[in-house]
Design a protein around this motif. Sequence first.
Motif, PDB file in Angstrom:
ATOM      1  N   THR A   2       0.911  -1.345  -0.279  1.00  0.00           N
ATOM      2  CA  THR A   2      -0.319  -0.264   0.214  1.00  0.00           C
ATOM      3  C   THR A   2       1.408   0.885   0.371  1.00  0.00           C
ATOM      4  O   THR A   2       1.912   1.204   0.784  1.00  0.00           O
ATOM      5  CB  THR A   2      -0.617  -0.312   1.484  1.00  0.00           C
ATOM      6  N   ASN A  71       7.537   9.343  -4.370  1.00  0.00           N
ATOM      7  CA  ASN A  71       6.156  10.358  -4.705  1.00  0.00           C
ATOM      8  C   ASN A  71       6.323  11.268  -4.250  1.00  0.00           C
ATOM      9  O   ASN A  71       6.430  11.806  -2.991  1.00  0.00           O
ATOM     10  CB  ASN A  71       5.606   9.323  -3.325  1.00  0.00           C
ATOM     11  N   TYR A  90      -4.008   4.466  -3.014  1.00  0.00           N
ATOM     12  CA  TYR A  90      -3.792   2.886  -4.059  1.00  0.00           C
ATOM     13  C   TYR A  90      -2.809   1.958  -3.124  1.00  0.00           C
ATOM     14  O   TYR A  90      -1.844   1.921  -2.240  1.00  0.00           O
ATOM     15  CB  TYR A  90      -2.632   3.382  -5.154  1.00  0.00           C
ATOM     16  N   GLY A 129      -0.868   6.939 -14.632  1.00  0.00           N
ATOM     17  CA  GLY A 129       0.701   7.294 -14.642  1.00  0.00           C
ATOM     18  C   GLY A 129       1.233   6.330 -12.832  1.00  0.00           C
ATOM     19  O   GLY A 129       2.731   6.150 -12.519  1.00  0.00           O
ATOM     20  N   VAL A 130       0.644   6.631 -11.957  1.00  0.00           N
ATOM     21  CA  VAL A 130       0.734   5.410 -11.116  1.00  0.00           C
ATOM     22  C   VAL A 130       0.996   4.827 -10.778  1.00  0.00           C
ATOM     23  O   VAL A 130       2.370   3.485 -10.505  1.00  0.00           O
ATOM     24  CB  VAL A 130      -0.004   6.307  -9.871  1.00  0.00           C
ATOM     25  N   TRP A 134       4.119   2.758 -10.265  1.00  0.00           N
ATOM     26  CA  TRP A 134       4.445   1.022  -9.598  1.00  0.00           C
ATOM     27  C   TRP A 134       5.489   0.154 -10.438  1.00  0.00           C
ATOM     28  O   TRP A 134       6.068  -1.339 -10.370  1.00  0.00           O
ATOM     29  CB  TRP A 134       3.254   0.620  -9.651  1.00  0.00           C
ATOM     30  N   MET A 140       5.093  10.951 -19.599  1.00  0.00           N
ATOM     31  CA  MET A 140       4.629  11.446 -19.903  1.00  0.00           C
ATOM     32  C   MET A 140       3.048  11.296 -20.576  1.00  0.00           C
ATOM     33  O   MET A 140       3.367  11.038 -21.039  1.00  0.00           O
ATOM     34  CB  MET A 140       4.886  12.796 -20.206  1.00  0.00           C
ATOM     35  N   ALA A 142       0.487  11.573 -23.341  1.00  0.00           N
ATOM     36  CA  ALA A 142       0.947  12.137 -24.441  1.00  0.00           C
ATOM     37  C   ALA A 142      -0.077  11.732 -25.179  1.00  0.00           C
ATOM     38  O   ALA A 142      -0.524  12.068 -26.293  1.00  0.00           O
ATOM     39  CB  ALA A 142       2.107  11.280 -25.985  1.00  0.00           C
ATOM     40  N   ARG A 170      11.197   4.247 -25.736  1.00  0.00           N
ATOM     41  CA  ARG A 170      10.410   5.610 -24.771  1.00  0.00           C
ATOM     42  C   ARG A 170       8.338   5.334 -24.586  1.00  0.00           C
ATOM     43  O   ARG A 170       8.322   6.080 -23.870  1.00  0.00           O
ATOM     44  CB  ARG A 170      10.910   6.543 -24.843  1.00  0.00           C
ATOM     45  N   LYS A 171       8.303   4.717 -25.480  1.00  0.00           N
ATOM     46  CA  LYS A 171       6.804   4.272 -25.252  1.00  0.00           C
ATOM     47  C   LYS A 171       5.753   3.215 -24.423  1.00  0.00           C
ATOM     48  O   LYS A 171       6.240   2.495 -24.728  1.00  0.00           O
ATOM     49  CB  LYS A 171       6.374   4.503 -26.613  1.00  0.00           C
TER      50      LYS A 171
HETATM   51  C1  3VV Z   1       1.480   1.179  -4.406  1.00  0.00           C
HETATM   52  C2  3VV Z   1       1.593   1.642  -5.569  1.00  0.00           C
HETATM   53  C3  3VV Z   1       3.265   2.559  -5.062  1.00  0.00           C
HETATM   54  C4  3VV Z   1       3.702   3.085  -6.856  1.00  0.00           C
HETATM   55  C5  3VV Z   1       4.503   3.594  -6.161  1.00  0.00           C
HETATM   56  C6  3VV Z   1       4.740   4.546  -7.998  1.00  0.00           C
HETATM   57  C7  3VV Z   1       5.429   6.178  -7.649  1.00  0.00           C
HETATM   58  C8  3VV Z   1       4.416   6.949  -8.453  1.00  0.00           C
HETATM   59  C9  3VV Z   1       4.342   8.073  -8.916  1.00  0.00           C
HETATM   60  C10 3VV Z   1       4.043   9.181  -9.027  1.00  0.00           C
HETATM   61  C11 3VV Z   1       3.113   9.409 -10.482  1.00  0.00           C
HETATM   62  C12 3VV Z   1       2.781  10.698 -10.908  1.00  0.00           C
HETATM   63  C13 3VV Z   1       1.965  10.047 -11.867  1.00  0.00           C
HETATM   64  C14 3VV Z   1       1.548  11.561 -13.526  1.00  0.00           C
HETATM   65  C15 3VV Z   1       0.952  10.766 -13.378  1.00  0.00           C
HETATM   66  C16 3VV Z   1       0.830  12.559 -14.385  1.00  0.00           C
HETATM   67  C17 3VV Z   1       0.724  13.068 -16.277  1.00  0.00           C
HETATM   68  C18 3VV Z   1       0.134  13.931 -16.534  1.00  0.00           C
HETATM   69  O1  3VV Z   1      -0.366  14.698 -16.408  1.00  0.00           O
HETATM   70  S1  3VV Z   1       1.578  14.074 -17.611  1.00  0.00           S
HETATM   71  C19 3VV Z   1       1.326  16.093 -18.378  1.00  0.00           C
HETATM   72  C20 3VV Z   1       0.222  16.345 -19.008  1.00  0.00           C
HETATM   73  N1  3VV Z   1       1.384  15.554 -20.305  1.00  0.00           N
HETATM   74  C21 3VV Z   1       2.355  16.507 -20.740  1.00  0.00           C
HETATM   75  O2  3VV Z   1       2.076  18.281 -20.770  1.00  0.00           O
HETATM   76  C22 3VV Z   1       2.693  16.127 -22.041  1.00  0.00           C
HETATM   77  C23 3VV Z   1       3.095  17.564 -23.211  1.00  0.00           C
HETATM   78  N2  3VV Z   1       3.647  17.026 -24.399  1.00  0.00           N
HETATM   79  C24 3VV Z   1       5.393  16.218 -23.995  1.00  0.00           C
HETATM   80  O3  3VV Z   1       5.757  17.262 -23.081  1.00  0.00           O
HETATM   81  C25 3VV Z   1       6.056  16.251 -25.253  1.00  0.00           C
HETATM   82  O4  3VV Z   1       5.294  16.239 -26.948  1.00  0.00           O
HETATM   83  C26 3VV Z   1       6.316  14.511 -25.310  1.00  0.00           C
HETATM   84  C27 3VV Z   1       7.208  13.939 -23.759  1.00  0.00           C
HETATM   85  C28 3VV Z   1       4.579  13.826 -24.878  1.00  0.00           C
HETATM   86  C29 3VV Z   1       7.060  13.934 -25.993  1.00  0.00           C
HETATM   87  O5  3VV Z   1       7.957  15.216 -26.611  1.00  0.00           O
HETATM   88  P1  3VV Z   1       9.495  14.493 -26.718  1.00  0.00           P
HETATM   89  O6  3VV Z   1      10.108  15.146 -27.727  1.00  0.00           O
HETATM   90  O7  3VV Z   1       9.944  13.644 -25.160  1.00  0.00           O
HETATM   91  O8  3VV Z   1       9.612  13.161 -27.753  1.00  0.00           O
HETATM   92  P2  3VV Z   1       9.007  13.097 -29.503  1.00  0.00           P
HETATM   93  O9  3VV Z   1      10.547  12.517 -30.048  1.00  0.00           O
HETATM   94  O10 3VV Z   1       8.312  14.019 -29.871  1.00  0.00           O
HETATM   95  O11 3VV Z   1       8.162  11.605 -29.480  1.00  0.00           O
HETATM   96  C30 3VV Z   1       9.199  10.430 -29.226  1.00  0.00           C
HETATM   97  C31 3VV Z   1       8.254   8.923 -29.930  1.00  0.00           C
HETATM   98  O12 3VV Z   1       6.415   9.426 -29.495  1.00  0.00           O
HETATM   99  C32 3VV Z   1       5.835   9.425 -30.268  1.00  0.00           C
HETATM  100  N3  3VV Z   1       4.270  10.323 -29.199  1.00  0.00           N
HETATM  101  C33 3VV Z   1       5.094  11.666 -28.896  1.00  0.00           C
HETATM  102  N4  3VV Z   1       3.941  12.497 -28.806  1.00  0.00           N
HETATM  103  C34 3VV Z   1       2.613  11.206 -29.156  1.00  0.00           C
HETATM  104  C35 3VV Z   1       1.004  11.350 -29.325  1.00  0.00           C
HETATM  105  N5  3VV Z   1       0.756  12.502 -28.624  1.00  0.00           N
HETATM  106  N6  3VV Z   1       0.789  10.151 -29.872  1.00  0.00           N
HETATM  107  C36 3VV Z   1       1.333   9.133 -30.515  1.00  0.00           C
HETATM  108  N7  3VV Z   1       2.499   9.404 -30.435  1.00  0.00           N
HETATM  109  C37 3VV Z   1       3.296  10.196 -29.609  1.00  0.00           C
HETATM  110  C38 3VV Z   1       7.048  10.280 -30.784  1.00  0.00           C
HETATM  111  O13 3VV Z   1       5.928  10.150 -32.496  1.00  0.00           O
HETATM  112  C39 3VV Z   1       7.887   9.206 -30.966  1.00  0.00           C
HETATM  113  O14 3VV Z   1       7.651   8.223 -31.430  1.00  0.00           O
HETATM  114  P3  3VV Z   1       9.067   7.750 -32.968  1.00  0.00           P
HETATM  115  O15 3VV Z   1      10.238   7.475 -31.995  1.00  0.00           O
HETATM  116  O16 3VV Z   1       9.617   8.534 -33.719  1.00  0.00           O
HETATM  117  O17 3VV Z   1       8.366   6.134 -33.478  1.00  0.00           O
END
Ligand code: 3VV
Length: 201
Positions: A2, A71, A90, A129-130, A134, A140, A142, A170-171
């Motif tokens: 947990t 976290n 969680y 995302g969590v 895990w 991030m 996408a 990276r996907k």
């Molecule tokens: C008991 C359980 C315990 C568990 C413990 C675990 C602990 C966990 C702790 C904590 C969890 C926290 C959880 C949080 C969750 C919240 C997540 C959010 O809300 S995130 C905010 C919203 N998202 C953004 O703001 C992104 C904004 N966008 C960007 O920054 C960029 O566009 C990004 C990073 C998504 C991609 O940018 P690039 O420049 O790094 O990468 P490029 O070169 O463009 O793409 C790489 C590959 O991905 C594909 N790609 C990119 N975006 C795509 C898309 N929208 N659709 C399809 N493909 C896409 C591309 O076509 C490329 O593919 P090819 O390598 O060429 O094959």
Amino acid sequence: MTMDLQTERCGVDGAAAAARRVIDALVRAGDISGADMAGIADRLNAVADDLEAQAPPLRDRLVNMWRGDGNTRHDPAAGPENPIAPPLAYTGRPDGSIESDVTLGLPYQGPPSSVHGGVSALLLDHTLGVANGWAGTSGMTAELTLRYHHPTPLFEPLTVTARQVSVDGRKIRTTGAIAAAGRTCVTAEGLFIAKPLPRPR
Ligand SMILES: CCCCCCCC/C=C\CCCCCCCC(=O)SCCNC(=O)CCNC(=O)[C@H](O)C(C)(C)COP(=O)(O)OP(=O)(O)OC[C@H]1O[C@@H](n2cnc3c(N)ncnc32)[C@H](O)[C@@H]1OP(=O)(O)O
């Protein structure tokens, strides 16, 4: 396992829980309650004045929010120190899935007696995302694709689940769902891109 977000003892948690209660009670009361809303506004503004006067510089608070490498506790879905988070708590399963049980009230309403679709999207985005965390590979969001199968009820226990499905370079692909009484209300498919953003230090 947990996640220990709820068991860590921080002073702000108690105040956040009280604020959450105020938000719920305010939406519940509305203008038909007979409560002295002007007086209530004065009292709440006095609390806000007190907090604002004592708040640290924004940069210090950001560094504090992102302390350590594990976290966080401030997010709007599971953060116990954030009053707008329900908050989800969680449990991680050995099969790689995670799960949280939660009951949502009036502040999260969309259609009558039902959860707002945007709120479901928030809870699923975060839960996926969590699940990635895990599973050990995070990214991030996408793309997030949601399907709303049935209205998600307020006032009833909901189960929010997620599981990482695949990692291809990276996907990262992750799925999740919200269910009520065993009936699936919302399903989600997410594409996450591994791209660590530096934490404020
Ligand atoms: C008991 C359980 C315990 C568990 C413990 C675990 C602990 C966990 C702790 C904590 C969890 C926290 C959880 C949080 C969750 C919240 C997540 C959010 O809300 S995130 C905010 C919203 N998202 C953004 O703001 C992104 C904004 N966008 C960007 O920054 C960029 O566009 C990004 C990073 C998504 C991609 O940018 P690039 O420049 O790094 O990468 P490029 O070169 O463009 O793409 C790489 C590959 O991905 C594909 N790609 C990119 N975006 C795509 C898309 N929208 N659709 C399809 N493909 C896409 C591309 O076509 C490329 O593919 P090819 O390598 O060429 O094959």
